[in-house]
Scaffold this motif. Structure first.
Motif, PDB file in Angstrom:
ATOM      1  N   VAL A 145       5.501 -10.809  -3.186  1.00 31.89           N
ATOM      2  CA  VAL A 145       6.498  -9.795  -3.537  1.00 31.89           C
ATOM      3  C   VAL A 145       5.804  -8.439  -3.519  1.00 31.89           C
ATOM      4  N   LYS A 146       6.597  -7.403  -3.319  1.00 29.67           N
ATOM      5  CA  LYS A 146       6.060  -6.044  -3.404  1.00 29.67           C
ATOM      6  C   LYS A 146       6.426  -5.496  -4.779  1.00 29.67           C
ATOM      7  N   ILE A 147       5.396  -5.094  -5.504  1.00 32.31           N
ATOM      8  CA  ILE A 147       5.652  -4.621  -6.870  1.00 32.31           C
ATOM      9  C   ILE A 147       6.515  -3.363  -6.849  1.00 32.31           C
ATOM     10  N   CYS A 148       6.319  -2.498  -5.867  1.00 37.71           N
ATOM     11  CA  CYS A 148       7.027  -1.214  -5.881  1.00 37.71           C
ATOM     12  C   CYS A 148       8.523  -1.351  -5.624  1.00 37.71           C
ATOM     13  N   THR A 149       8.922  -2.321  -4.805  1.00 32.40           N
ATOM     14  CA  THR A 149      10.348  -2.414  -4.494  1.00 32.40           C
ATOM     15  C   THR A 149      11.011  -3.681  -5.072  1.00 32.40           C
ATOM     16  N   HIS A 184      -2.293  -0.783  -8.126  1.00 35.80           N
ATOM     17  CA  HIS A 184      -2.560   0.385  -7.283  1.00 35.80           C
ATOM     18  C   HIS A 184      -1.465   0.454  -6.234  1.00 35.80           C
ATOM     19  N   MET A 185      -0.942   1.620  -6.010  1.00 39.73           N
ATOM     20  CA  MET A 185       0.156   1.760  -5.058  1.00 39.73           C
ATOM     21  C   MET A 185      -0.221   2.732  -3.958  1.00 39.73           C
ATOM     22  N   GLY A 186       0.408   2.519  -2.820  1.00 39.08           N
ATOM     23  CA  GLY A 186       0.258   3.442  -1.718  1.00 39.08           C
ATOM     24  C   GLY A 186       1.531   4.235  -1.597  1.00 39.08           C
ATOM     25  N   CYS A 187       2.414   3.732  -0.752  1.00 41.02           N
ATOM     26  CA  CYS A 187       3.638   4.475  -0.442  1.00 41.02           C
ATOM     27  C   CYS A 187       4.641   4.493  -1.600  1.00 41.02           C
ATOM     28  N   GLY A 188       4.718   3.404  -2.360  1.00 41.74           N
ATOM     29  CA  GLY A 188       5.686   3.303  -3.454  1.00 41.74           C
ATOM     30  C   GLY A 188       7.085   2.929  -3.011  1.00 41.74           C
ATOM     31  N   ILE A 189       7.289   2.795  -1.701  1.00 38.38           N
ATOM     32  CA  ILE A 189       8.645   2.548  -1.200  1.00 38.38           C
ATOM     33  C   ILE A 189       8.727   1.319  -0.277  1.00 38.38           C
ATOM     34  N   GLY A 190       7.752   0.423  -0.391  1.00 40.06           N
ATOM     35  CA  GLY A 190       7.853  -0.842   0.330  1.00 40.06           C
ATOM     36  C   GLY A 190       7.317  -0.858   1.743  1.00 40.06           C
ATOM     37  N   ALA A 191       6.616   0.191   2.167  1.00 39.94           N
ATOM     38  CA  ALA A 191       6.213   0.284   3.574  1.00 39.94           C
ATOM     39  C   ALA A 191       4.764  -0.083   3.863  1.00 39.94           C
ATOM     40  N   CYS A 192       3.880  -0.087   2.860  1.00 35.36           N
ATOM     41  CA  CYS A 192       2.451  -0.182   3.184  1.00 35.36           C
ATOM     42  C   CYS A 192       1.775  -1.484   2.754  1.00 35.36           C
ATOM     43  N   PHE A 193       2.413  -2.299   1.939  1.00 41.88           N
ATOM     44  CA  PHE A 193       1.872  -3.580   1.458  1.00 41.88           C
ATOM     45  C   PHE A 193       0.657  -3.420   0.529  1.00 41.88           C
ATOM     46  N   ALA A 194       0.443  -2.235  -0.022  1.00 35.76           N
ATOM     47  CA  ALA A 194      -0.708  -2.033  -0.915  1.00 35.76           C
ATOM     48  C   ALA A 194      -0.513  -2.734  -2.263  1.00 35.76           C
ATOM     49  N   CYS A 195       0.720  -3.044  -2.599  1.00 34.50           N
ATOM     50  CA  CYS A 195       1.007  -3.510  -3.964  1.00 34.50           C
ATOM     51  C   CYS A 195       1.478  -4.957  -4.010  1.00 34.50           C
ATOM     52  N   VAL A 196       1.181  -5.756  -2.976  1.00 32.26           N
ATOM     53  CA  VAL A 196       1.737  -7.112  -2.961  1.00 32.26           C
ATOM     54  C   VAL A 196       1.099  -7.997  -4.036  1.00 32.26           C
TER      55      VAL A 196
HETATM   56 FE1  FES Z   1       3.476   0.497  -0.372  1.00 34.98          FE
HETATM   57 FE2  FES Z   1       4.308  -1.079  -2.399  1.00 34.98          FE
HETATM   58  S1  FES Z   1       3.057   0.671  -2.504  1.00 34.98           S
HETATM   59  S2  FES Z   1       4.551  -1.389  -0.270  1.00 34.98           S
END
Ligand code: FES
Length: 258
Positions: A242-246, A220-232
């Motif tokens: 690690v952040k999956i999105c970045t 599950h992703m939030g921002c997709g650009i490394g800013a929200c930590f939703a995808c750690v």
């Molecule tokens: Fe926000 Fe990865 S989706 S940091």
């Protein structure tokens, strides 16, 4: 990174609850790495979050990209209602690391393993390997015959072999992608895989120790650009994240805790 509009060329069901969408626009020029994804704003006032969807293929001559998504909830259901000439707001291509299709040489073999909605990024990887004349075989897993898609598309890329596994045996062979992997006569130099986390874990466990395994994590992703930590995701040694999105979405299997 800013959100840009892409025009819908086609959006149609290709298997049970599975849709193929073709989009066109200038952003396609930047889509060149298998494993990367687009973060799409659902065209409905009820959905503020975007949905991450892997890129299944790109046609640079036509300026189009193809996505395949499964209708799993209200957000993706709203996406199925999109029609040709509609525009979608798209962020991407996202993902700091895709499948390293430039790494194998022509005397090495790659096994591509996709499970369900993990199949589309494997198709992009297969096209890239095919263009470089890297030998590859394909193992695809689905629940049942109605869910099967892209078998013929993989065959047209001159894969050494395309094996379809279904849980209920209604198409291809009955069993899992792990059964097919264990039946291979020769282990390959690389495995690239995408699918449910349990499947990735089982692929890693079943792979020969001298096979390099790359996994694409879906989260599950939030921002997709490394800013929200939703995808750690924890690293394998559990000392950091690690952040999956970045940092991903593709990792070597010994980099992350599956
Ligand atoms: Fe926000 Fe990865 S989706 S940091």
């Amino acid at each position: 990174m800013k959100s840009v509009p892409l025009k819908v060329v086609r959006n149609q069901e290709i298997a049970e609850e599975t849709y193929e969408m073709i989009l066109s626009g200038e952003l396609v020029q930047e889509m060149n790495r298998p494993g990367t994804f687009l973060h799409i704003k659902i065209p409905s006032s009820h959905h503020v979050l975007r949905r991450p969807i892997s890129i299944a293929s790109v046609n640079q001559e036509l300026g189009t990209c193809t996505l395949v998504y499964k209708c799993t909830g209200e957000g993706t259901r709203a996406l199925t209602n999109v029609r040709p000439n509609d525009c979608l707001q798209v962020l991407g291509p996202l993902g700091g690391q895709g499948f390293p299709t430039e790494e194998p040489s022509t005397d090495q073999e790659v096994t591509l393993i996709g499970g369900g909605v993990g199949v589309p990024p494997m198709y992009f990887a297969a096209r890239s390997l095919s263009e470089r004349n890297i030998p590859f075989r394909v193992i695809l897993g689905f629940q049942t015959e109605a869910a099967v898609f892209y078998e013929e598309a993989f065959k047209q890329l001159q894969a050494m072999d395309v094996t379809i596994m279904t849980d209920d045996g209604s198409y291809g062979e009955k069993g899992t992608v792990i059964d097919a992997l264990q039946n291979l006569e020769q282990p390959s130099t690389y495995i690239y895989t995408c699918g449910p986390r349990g499947m990735l874990k089982a692929v890693k466990a079943a792979a020969q120790h001298d096979t390099t395994v790359y996994v694409s994590l879906e989260e599950h992703m939030g921002c997709g650009i490394g800013a929200c930590f939703a995808c750690v995701c924890k690293t394998e040694d559990e000392t950091s994240y690690v952040k999956i999105c970045t940092d991903g979405p593709v990792f070597q299997s010994n980099e992350v805790l599956l």
